[in-house]
Write a protein that holds these residues in place. Structure first.
Motif, PDB file in Angstrom:
ATOM      1  N   MET A   1       0.835  -1.195   0.000  1.00 48.20           N
ATOM      2  CA  MET A   1       0.000   0.000   0.000  1.00 48.20           C
ATOM      3  C   MET A   1       0.875   1.252   0.000  1.00 48.20           C
ATOM      4  SD  MET A   1      -2.785   1.216   2.870  1.00 48.20           S
ATOM      5  CE  MET A   1      -3.425  -0.431   2.988  1.00 48.20           C
ATOM      6  N   ALA A   2       0.511   2.216  -0.825  1.00 48.89           N
ATOM      7  CA  ALA A   2       1.281   3.460  -0.868  1.00 48.89           C
ATOM      8  C   ALA A   2       1.062   4.259   0.398  1.00 48.89           C
ATOM      9  CB  ALA A   2       0.886   4.276  -2.093  1.00 48.89           C
ATOM     10  N   ASP A   3       2.130   4.890   0.902  1.00 50.13           N
ATOM     11  CA  ASP A   3       1.995   5.716   2.099  1.00 50.13           C
ATOM     12  C   ASP A   3       1.257   7.009   1.796  1.00 50.13           C
ATOM     13  OD1 ASP A   3       3.315   3.897   3.698  1.00 50.13           O
ATOM     14  OD2 ASP A   3       5.287   4.740   3.246  1.00 50.13           O
ATOM     15  N   GLN A   4       1.458   7.529   0.609  1.00 49.72           N
ATOM     16  CA  GLN A   4       0.840   8.801   0.262  1.00 49.72           C
ATOM     17  C   GLN A   4      -0.621   8.589  -0.108  1.00 49.72           C
ATOM     18  OE1 GLN A   4       2.314  10.603  -3.278  1.00 49.72           O
ATOM     19  NE2 GLN A   4       1.396  12.595  -2.869  1.00 49.72           N
ATOM     20  N   ILE A   5      -1.503   9.355   0.488  1.00 50.72           N
ATOM     21  CA  ILE A   5      -2.923   9.279   0.167  1.00 50.72           C
ATOM     22  C   ILE A   5      -3.228  10.361  -0.862  1.00 50.72           C
ATOM     23  CG2 ILE A   5      -5.262   9.504   1.064  1.00 50.72           C
ATOM     24  CD1 ILE A   5      -4.186   8.571   3.781  1.00 50.72           C
ATOM     25  N   ILE A   6      -3.626   9.946  -2.057  1.00 55.27           N
ATOM     26  CA  ILE A   6      -3.903  10.943  -3.093  1.00 55.27           C
ATOM     27  C   ILE A   6      -5.390  11.081  -3.375  1.00 55.27           C
ATOM     28  CG2 ILE A   6      -1.688  10.528  -4.187  1.00 55.27           C
ATOM     29  CD1 ILE A   6      -3.216   9.027  -6.395  1.00 55.27           C
ATOM     30  N   PHE A   7      -6.201  10.154  -2.852  1.00 50.33           N
ATOM     31  CA  PHE A   7      -7.607  10.157  -3.187  1.00 50.33           C
ATOM     32  C   PHE A   7      -8.439  10.941  -2.181  1.00 50.33           C
ATOM     33  CE2 PHE A   7      -6.580   6.580  -5.972  1.00 50.33           C
ATOM     34  CZ  PHE A   7      -7.373   6.878  -7.064  1.00 50.33           C
ATOM     35  N   ALA A 115      -6.415 -16.507 -16.966  1.00 52.49           N
ATOM     36  CA  ALA A 115      -6.211 -15.254 -16.243  1.00 52.49           C
ATOM     37  C   ALA A 115      -5.327 -15.465 -15.025  1.00 52.49           C
ATOM     38  CB  ALA A 115      -7.553 -14.669 -15.802  1.00 52.49           C
ATOM     39  N   VAL A 116      -4.504 -14.477 -14.724  1.00 51.81           N
ATOM     40  CA  VAL A 116      -3.670 -14.499 -13.526  1.00 51.81           C
ATOM     41  C   VAL A 116      -4.493 -13.941 -12.367  1.00 51.81           C
ATOM     42  CG1 VAL A 116      -1.583 -13.601 -12.425  1.00 51.81           C
ATOM     43  CG2 VAL A 116      -1.555 -14.205 -14.865  1.00 51.81           C
ATOM     44  N   LEU A 117      -4.643 -14.716 -11.321  1.00 53.71           N
ATOM     45  CA  LEU A 117      -5.464 -14.325 -10.186  1.00 53.71           C
ATOM     46  C   LEU A 117      -4.630 -13.694  -9.083  1.00 53.71           C
ATOM     47  CD1 LEU A 117      -8.140 -14.318  -8.563  1.00 53.71           C
ATOM     48  CD2 LEU A 117      -7.572 -16.662  -7.829  1.00 53.71           C
ATOM     49  N   LYS A 118      -5.099 -12.548  -8.584  1.00 50.47           N
ATOM     50  CA  LYS A 118      -4.480 -11.911  -7.429  1.00 50.47           C
ATOM     51  C   LYS A 118      -5.584 -11.537  -6.442  1.00 50.47           C
ATOM     52  CE  LYS A 118      -1.582  -8.001  -5.977  1.00 50.47           C
ATOM     53  NZ  LYS A 118      -0.847  -6.778  -6.432  1.00 50.47           N
ATOM     54  N   VAL A 119      -5.456 -11.992  -5.215  1.00 49.42           N
ATOM     55  CA  VAL A 119      -6.431 -11.694  -4.163  1.00 49.42           C
ATOM     56  C   VAL A 119      -5.842 -10.642  -3.236  1.00 49.42           C
ATOM     57  CG1 VAL A 119      -7.816 -12.636  -2.284  1.00 49.42           C
ATOM     58  CG2 VAL A 119      -7.335 -14.039  -4.305  1.00 49.42           C
ATOM     59  N   VAL A 120      -6.591  -9.572  -3.015  1.00 52.61           N
ATOM     60  CA  VAL A 120      -6.120  -8.461  -2.194  1.00 52.61           C
ATOM     61  C   VAL A 120      -7.079  -8.291  -1.016  1.00 52.61           C
ATOM     62  CG1 VAL A 120      -5.493  -6.022  -2.128  1.00 52.61           C
ATOM     63  CG2 VAL A 120      -5.194  -7.337  -4.254  1.00 52.61           C
ATOM     64  N   ARG A 144      -7.273   5.330   1.433  1.00 52.35           N
ATOM     65  CA  ARG A 144      -6.297   4.243   1.384  1.00 52.35           C
ATOM     66  C   ARG A 144      -6.827   3.068   0.568  1.00 52.35           C
ATOM     67  NH1 ARG A 144      -1.831   4.910   4.252  1.00 52.35           N
ATOM     68  NH2 ARG A 144      -1.790   6.405   5.975  1.00 52.35           N
ATOM     69  N   ALA A 145      -8.106   2.771   0.698  1.00 56.78           N
ATOM     70  CA  ALA A 145      -8.682   1.666  -0.062  1.00 56.78           C
ATOM     71  C   ALA A 145      -8.679   1.960  -1.558  1.00 56.78           C
ATOM     72  CB  ALA A 145     -10.102   1.389   0.430  1.00 56.78           C
ATOM     73  N   LEU A 146      -9.002   3.183  -1.925  1.00 57.22           N
ATOM     74  CA  LEU A 146      -8.920   3.581  -3.331  1.00 57.22           C
ATOM     75  C   LEU A 146      -7.498   3.409  -3.860  1.00 57.22           C
ATOM     76  CD1 LEU A 146     -11.186   6.718  -3.068  1.00 57.22           C
ATOM     77  CD2 LEU A 146     -11.481   4.989  -4.847  1.00 57.22           C
ATOM     78  N   GLN A 147      -6.533   3.779  -3.032  1.00 50.79           N
ATOM     79  CA  GLN A 147      -5.129   3.654  -3.441  1.00 50.79           C
ATOM     80  C   GLN A 147      -4.708   2.194  -3.570  1.00 50.79           C
ATOM     81  OE1 GLN A 147      -3.064   6.350  -4.248  1.00 50.79           O
ATOM     82  NE2 GLN A 147      -1.812   4.699  -5.093  1.00 50.79           N
ATOM     83  N   VAL A 148      -5.204   1.340  -2.685  1.00 49.96           N
ATOM     84  CA  VAL A 148      -4.918  -0.095  -2.795  1.00 49.96           C
ATOM     85  C   VAL A 148      -5.382  -0.616  -4.151  1.00 49.96           C
ATOM     86  CG1 VAL A 148      -5.565  -2.383  -1.946  1.00 49.96           C
ATOM     87  CG2 VAL A 148      -4.894  -0.608  -0.324  1.00 49.96           C
ATOM     88  N   GLY A 149      -6.577  -0.214  -4.557  1.00 52.66           N
ATOM     89  CA  GLY A 149      -7.090  -0.637  -5.852  1.00 52.66           C
ATOM     90  C   GLY A 149      -6.227  -0.143  -6.992  1.00 52.66           C
TER      91      GLY A 149
END
Length: 340
Positions: A1-7, A115-120, A144-149
């Protein structure tokens, strides 16, 4: 997760104003190619339109879905403690483990579709707050959740499949849909994991409480997401925006995934032009939502599982669309006479 919150709310609004558009020239060329292939024009129906859509958003003469990535976001909801699901909240973490061990439906469907599967998983040990009593998330949680996406989207993807897992999130989906598009809450609300009529009536009542609680505060896509959504739903919205910026077409799974993405259209009506709806969910609100968005679901198989299962099956339809678009001969190449 990025430390910077941009959303922040303002940043999300700005991003929706500045969304890139498709390559119309490539789209026109793809349509011309479809019309020159050795078949009556339009005879492959929706497969033709899907190939043209892919080409225009990828900006390629020959569209591809070879590098397909499936992202399944998981989150827990405080409203689940009130019994809005037939399953307890701990099932979210248990299913994430099942995904990781390869035992879920989506594992098998990604395997067969390539498809390559990734679970977050997003903070499963810290559910959101009860949306019927106040905001589901703080502004920081939502950002933070928006940034995770956003961070989860691979730069190399030809196409992105999006799905979710979260006990209680069909309640959020109904609330988000009602907030964005109006109408009676009962028309947006379904049985989810299998509620009986009494349970469904109770669920409707809680969503109506949520709508009254937040009332005039649902003033932007960000506020709608943070007040009525969940971490995994905000992550879906973040992934959709990131994919748009990178020219990656998106397949939205079912009702819950579509509702999360649809929040973005309250900030820009064209926000989901790069998205297709994978299938028509058994949840009754999904048909209404798809019609409002002007999205024809690729499939109608009476599915309601979630976890991107419908998106993985829809990918196989897209593979067929790409194969005929790229591989068929034109009338001129095949020496076949065209219809006058």
């Amino acid at each position: 997760m990025a430390d910077q919150i941009i959303f922040t709310a303002e940043d999300l609004t700005r991003m929706l104003i500045d969304l890139p558009t498709c390559n119309q020239t490539i789209g026109d060329q793809a349509r011309a190619r479809q019309n020159s292939l050795t078949k009556p024009q339009g005879s492959l129906g929706h497969l033709e339109e899907l190939a043209i859509w892919l080409a225009s958003w990828q900006g390629r003469d020959a569209p591809s879905v070879a590098d397909a990535y499936c992202l399944v976001f998981a989150g827990n909801h405080g409203i689940a403690a009130k019994g809005v699901s037939a399953y307890p909240a701990e099932v979210t973490a248990q299913m994430v483990m099942n995904f990781e061990q390869g035992g879920a439906a989506i594992n098998q469907l990604c395997r067969v579709s390539g498809a390559v599967l990734k679970v977050v998983a997003l903070e499963l040990d810290r559910p959101t707050d009860d949306l019927s009593q106040g905001p589901a998330m703080t502004a920081e949680d939502c950002a933070r959740a928006l940034q995770v996406g956003r961070d989860a989207v691979p730069e190399t993807a030809d196409i992105l499949l999006l799905g979710e897992m979260g006990i209680g999130n069909s309640t959020s989906a109904a609330a988000l849909s009602a907030a964005c598009f109006g109408g009676a809450v009962k028309d947006w609300t379904g049985p989810g994991t299998g509620l009986d009529q009494s349970g469904l009536d109770y669920k409707i009542n809680l969503i109506e409480q949520a709508m009254s609680c937040h009332d005039n505060m649902l003033t932007s896509p960000f506020e709608i997401l943070r007040r009525l959504g969940g971490r995994e739903l905000a992550a879906i919205a973040g992934a959709v925006i990131c994919a748009r910026e990178r020219g990656i077409p998106v397949i939205l799974d079912g009702y819950i995934c579509t509702a999360a993405a649809a929040v973005l259209t309250t900030g820009a009506t064209a926000a989901l032009d790069h998205c297709q709806v994978a299938h028509l969910s058994r949840e009754p609100g999904h048909r209404v939502l798809s019609e409002i968005l002007g999205k024809r679901p690729i499939l109608d198989l009476d599915m309601r599982l979630g976890e991107a299962s419908g998106a993985a099956v829809a990918l196989m339809v897209l593979q067929a669309a790409v194969a005929v678009h790229n591989g068929m001969a034109t009338f001129a190449e095949a020496g076949v006479s065209e219809h006058d």
